[in-house]
Design a protein around this motif. Structure first.
Motif, mmCIF file in Angstrom:
data_model
loop_
_atom_site.group_PDB
_atom_site.id
_atom_site.type_symbol
_atom_site.label_atom_id
_atom_site.label_comp_id
_atom_site.label_asym_id
_atom_site.label_seq_id
_atom_site.Cartn_x
_atom_site.Cartn_y
_atom_site.Cartn_z
ATOM 1 N N GLY A 152 0.811 -1.214 0.000
ATOM 2 C CA GLY A 152 0.000 0.000 0.000
ATOM 3 C C GLY A 152 0.839 1.256 0.000
ATOM 4 N N GLY A 153 2.163 1.093 0.173
ATOM 5 C CA GLY A 153 3.078 2.225 0.080
ATOM 6 C C GLY A 153 2.896 3.261 1.171
ATOM 7 N N PRO A 154 3.545 4.422 1.032
ATOM 8 C CA PRO A 154 3.521 5.446 2.081
ATOM 9 C C PRO A 154 2.209 6.207 2.193
ATOM 10 N N PHE A 155 1.328 6.093 1.186
ATOM 11 C CA PHE A 155 0.102 6.890 1.180
ATOM 12 C C PHE A 155 -1.156 6.034 1.372
ATOM 13 N N ARG A 156 -0.971 4.872 1.955
ATOM 14 C CA ARG A 156 -2.090 3.936 2.117
ATOM 15 C C ARG A 156 -3.220 4.534 2.953
ATOM 16 N N GLU A 157 -2.870 5.394 3.911
ATOM 17 C CA GLU A 157 -3.887 5.976 4.787
ATOM 18 C C GLU A 157 -3.902 7.502 4.728
ATOM 19 N N THR A 158 -3.172 8.086 3.796
ATOM 20 C CA THR A 158 -3.161 9.551 3.654
ATOM 21 C C THR A 158 -4.521 10.033 3.168
ATOM 22 N N PRO A 159 -5.100 11.046 3.779
ATOM 23 C CA PRO A 159 -6.381 11.580 3.281
ATOM 24 C C PRO A 159 -6.282 11.932 1.802
ATOM 25 N N LEU A 160 -7.303 11.578 1.039
ATOM 26 C CA LEU A 160 -7.277 11.765 -0.410
ATOM 27 C C LEU A 160 -7.008 13.208 -0.803
ATOM 28 N N GLU A 161 -7.562 14.144 -0.043
ATOM 29 C CA GLU A 161 -7.405 15.552 -0.403
ATOM 30 C C GLU A 161 -5.965 16.042 -0.224
ATOM 31 N N GLN A 162 -5.127 15.268 0.471
ATOM 32 C CA GLN A 162 -3.735 15.669 0.681
ATOM 33 C C GLN A 162 -2.782 15.098 -0.374
ATOM 34 N N LEU A 163 -3.244 14.154 -1.181
ATOM 35 C CA LEU A 163 -2.352 13.480 -2.125
ATOM 36 C C LEU A 163 -1.796 14.424 -3.180
ATOM 37 N N ALA A 164 -2.553 15.436 -3.555
ATOM 38 C CA ALA A 164 -2.082 16.370 -4.585
ATOM 39 C C ALA A 164 -0.860 17.158 -4.120
ATOM 40 N N GLU A 165 -0.652 17.247 -2.819
ATOM 41 C CA GLU A 165 0.431 18.079 -2.297
ATOM 42 C C GLU A 165 1.627 17.276 -1.814
ATOM 43 N N GLN A 172 8.433 12.420 0.097
ATOM 44 C CA GLN A 172 7.426 11.612 0.785
ATOM 45 C C GLN A 172 7.084 10.363 -0.024
ATOM 46 N N ALA A 173 6.991 10.500 -1.338
ATOM 47 C CA ALA A 173 6.658 9.357 -2.193
ATOM 48 C C ALA A 173 7.759 8.317 -2.192
ATOM 49 N N CYS A 174 8.992 8.753 -1.994
ATOM 50 C CA CYS A 174 10.126 7.822 -2.030
ATOM 51 C C CYS A 174 10.404 7.184 -0.668
ATOM 52 N N ALA A 175 9.663 7.579 0.363
ATOM 53 C CA ALA A 175 9.884 7.045 1.709
ATOM 54 C C ALA A 175 9.014 5.821 1.931
ATOM 55 N N HIS A 176 9.390 4.705 1.290
ATOM 56 C CA HIS A 176 8.591 3.484 1.421
ATOM 57 C C HIS A 176 8.717 2.938 2.841
ATOM 58 N N ALA A 192 4.288 4.033 -4.475
ATOM 59 C CA ALA A 192 3.378 4.976 -3.827
ATOM 60 C C ALA A 192 2.083 5.140 -4.608
ATOM 61 N N SER A 193 2.168 5.091 -5.947
ATOM 62 C CA SER A 193 0.971 5.227 -6.787
ATOM 63 C C SER A 193 0.296 3.878 -7.045
ATOM 64 N N MET A 194 0.971 2.809 -6.672
ATOM 65 C CA MET A 194 0.588 1.420 -6.938
ATOM 66 C C MET A 194 0.647 1.063 -8.419
ATOM 67 N N MET A 195 1.296 1.909 -9.238
ATOM 68 C CA MET A 195 1.568 1.495 -10.605
ATOM 69 C C MET A 195 2.517 0.304 -10.598
ATOM 70 N N ASN A 196 3.419 0.269 -9.620
ATOM 71 C CA ASN A 196 4.317 -0.874 -9.525
ATOM 72 C C ASN A 196 3.529 -2.174 -9.416
ATOM 73 N N LYS A 197 2.467 -2.149 -8.624
ATOM 74 C CA LYS A 197 1.641 -3.356 -8.491
ATOM 75 C C LYS A 197 0.873 -3.618 -9.776
ATOM 76 N N VAL A 206 -3.969 -7.743 -3.172
ATOM 77 C CA VAL A 206 -4.367 -7.696 -1.765
ATOM 78 C C VAL A 206 -3.414 -6.763 -1.018
ATOM 79 N N ILE A 207 -3.949 -5.766 -0.315
ATOM 80 C CA ILE A 207 -3.122 -4.890 0.502
ATOM 81 C C ILE A 207 -2.720 -5.639 1.771
ATOM 82 N N HIS A 208 -1.415 -5.711 1.994
ATOM 83 C CA HIS A 208 -0.856 -6.402 3.159
ATOM 84 C C HIS A 208 0.279 -5.533 3.704
ATOM 85 N N PRO A 209 -0.011 -4.640 4.659
ATOM 86 C CA PRO A 209 0.943 -3.600 5.055
ATOM 87 C C PRO A 209 2.269 -4.113 5.589
ATOM 88 N N GLN A 210 2.284 -5.291 6.212
ATOM 89 C CA GLN A 210 3.517 -5.764 6.842
ATOM 90 C C GLN A 210 4.568 -6.264 5.841
#
Length: 396
Positions: A185-198, A203-207, A221-226, A247-251
């Motif tokens: 799910g990368g670094p933005f799995r739980e980031t509020p959607l309205e904050q993703l534009a900023e 931050q995107a590279c901090a897996h 971070a964008s899940m294009m990799n997946k 399947v999102i598996h954070p661990q």
């Protein structure tokens, strides 16, 4: 007596290349470095050459080759420095090479990886873009040459380990119901959607789990990799997109699973360290020490799973659509993504513009068959031009 295998490492200065050299260095009786390639980190490539003493080194430009050749000669090393794509293909297909680690990021890795395949090598495939772009052409070349194709992505390597030996007969024939492709799910799995534009490139590279290069970190971070991995899984295991579920598996402990018709689900577990799949592929069908510490389930304590949110991760939806469309669409998807990610890393666009650019390119360009390498490269170039046009139209 074990005769050491000669290994070419394409993309030696990247995270996969360095992990490969770490595993190789633990088994000097089994492996020797035949060739190394690097892009811009000449000092690191020089240091690796002094440590591993390859017979060849490949760099992109003639001036780089001249400088590096002088330095290596001055250090008393008998290393020949080659240049560009021709050099990469030479060290990939060389008759003395036993295995090639294909770890060049992006479309640049297609031709040398295909050269290794056509030469019948053991190909350790970390460059997923090569297979995403060329699909059937790539797999046809594997079958025609007798090359051994072993996946290095932790997810595909996990699937390979969980599949029966005769999986090439088809999923239905071997009782496989579906493939479950895990994602952190990368670094933005739980980031509020309205904050993703900023969000910033940093931050995107901090897996949260993996140490990777900047481009693949943004893709994660964008899940294009997946999404690219979904397309790759379809080709590797002859599976329709409908049989591959993300399947999102954070661990990042379960690296992927295979679901069988009898109700069994086989999973491959391990610490998030790329040396595990690298060691598996290097030694397959044997096992060797990778240097990875044992998995401590008591320290982990819990394993969580959830479905991916395609509103949060539109790139995953675009990749699945590309897999279903086939033809030139996956190559165009990959090319548009490479242009968009580079623009984001250069701070020319927002993170949320990445899927917008890709979607625009795929809607603008016509799907075509890909019956030759030239057709693949034409589709790639067409999408790059379209993506650059999007940027120019908006002054980016």
């Amino acid at each position: 007596m074990i005769h050491p295998q000669w290994i070419t490492v394409l993309g030696a200065t990247g995270s996969i290349g360095l992990s490969t050299l770490d595993v190789i260095g633990r088994h000097p009786d089994r492996y020797r470095v035949f060739a190394l390639s690097g892009y811009s980190r000449l000092a690191e490539l020089e240091a690796l050459s002094q440590r591993h003493r390859p017979r060849f080194v490949v760099v992109p430009e003639i001036e780089q080759a001249r400088v590096l050749q002088d330095r290596l000669n001055g250090a008393g090393l008998e290393v020949r420095v080659l240049v560009g794509e021709a050099g990469l293909c030479e060290v990939s297909a060389h008759p003395e090479v036993d295995a090639v680690m294909a770890a060049i990021v992006g479309a640049a890795g297609l031709k040398p990886t295909l050269a290794a395949v056509e030469a019948g090598k053991r190909v350790l495939l970390a460059n997923k873009e090569a297979l995403v772009m060329s699909g059937a052409l790539f797999m046809d070349a594997v079958r025609a040459s007798g090359a051994v194709l072993l996946p290095i992505d932790s997810e595909h390597n996990a699937i390979f380990q969980c599949m029966p030996a005769d999986y090439a007969r088809g999923l239905g024939a071997v009782g496989v119901r579906r493939i479950l492709l895990t994602a952190s799910g990368g670094p933005f799995r739980e980031t509020p959607l309205e904050q993703l534009a900023e969000v910033s490139p940093e931050q995107a590279c901090a897996h949260p789990n993996w140490s990777m290069g900047r481009k693949i970190s943004v893709d994660s971070a964008s899940m294009m990799n997946k999404g690219l991995e979904l397309i790759e899984a379809c080709w590797l295991f002859d599976a329709p997109p409908s049989k591959v579920e993300v399947v999102i598996h954070p661990q990042s402990v379960i690296h992927s699973l295979v679901d069988y018709v009898d109700g069994s689900v086989l999973a491959q577990l391990g610490n998030p360290d790329m040396r595990t799949p690298i060691a598996h592929a290097l030694a397959w069908p044997q096992r060797i020490d990778s240097g990875v510490s044992p998995l401590d389930l008591f320290a982990i304590g819990r394993l969580d799973f959830s479905a991916p949110d395609e509103q949060r991760f539109p790139c995953l939806r675009l990749a699945r659509q590309a897999a279903e469309a086939g033809g030139s669409v996956p190559a165009m998807l990959n090319a548009a993504n490479e242009v968009a990610v580079a623009a984001f890393l250069d701070r020319r666009i927002r993170f949320t513009d990445i899927p917008v650019i890709i979607d625009e390119v795929l809607n603008r360009e016509t799907r075509t068959p890909v019956e030759s390498l030239e057709a693949v490269l034409a589709a790639d170039q067409c999408a790059r031009v379209a993506a650059q046009a999007w940027l120019q139209e908006r002054g980016r």
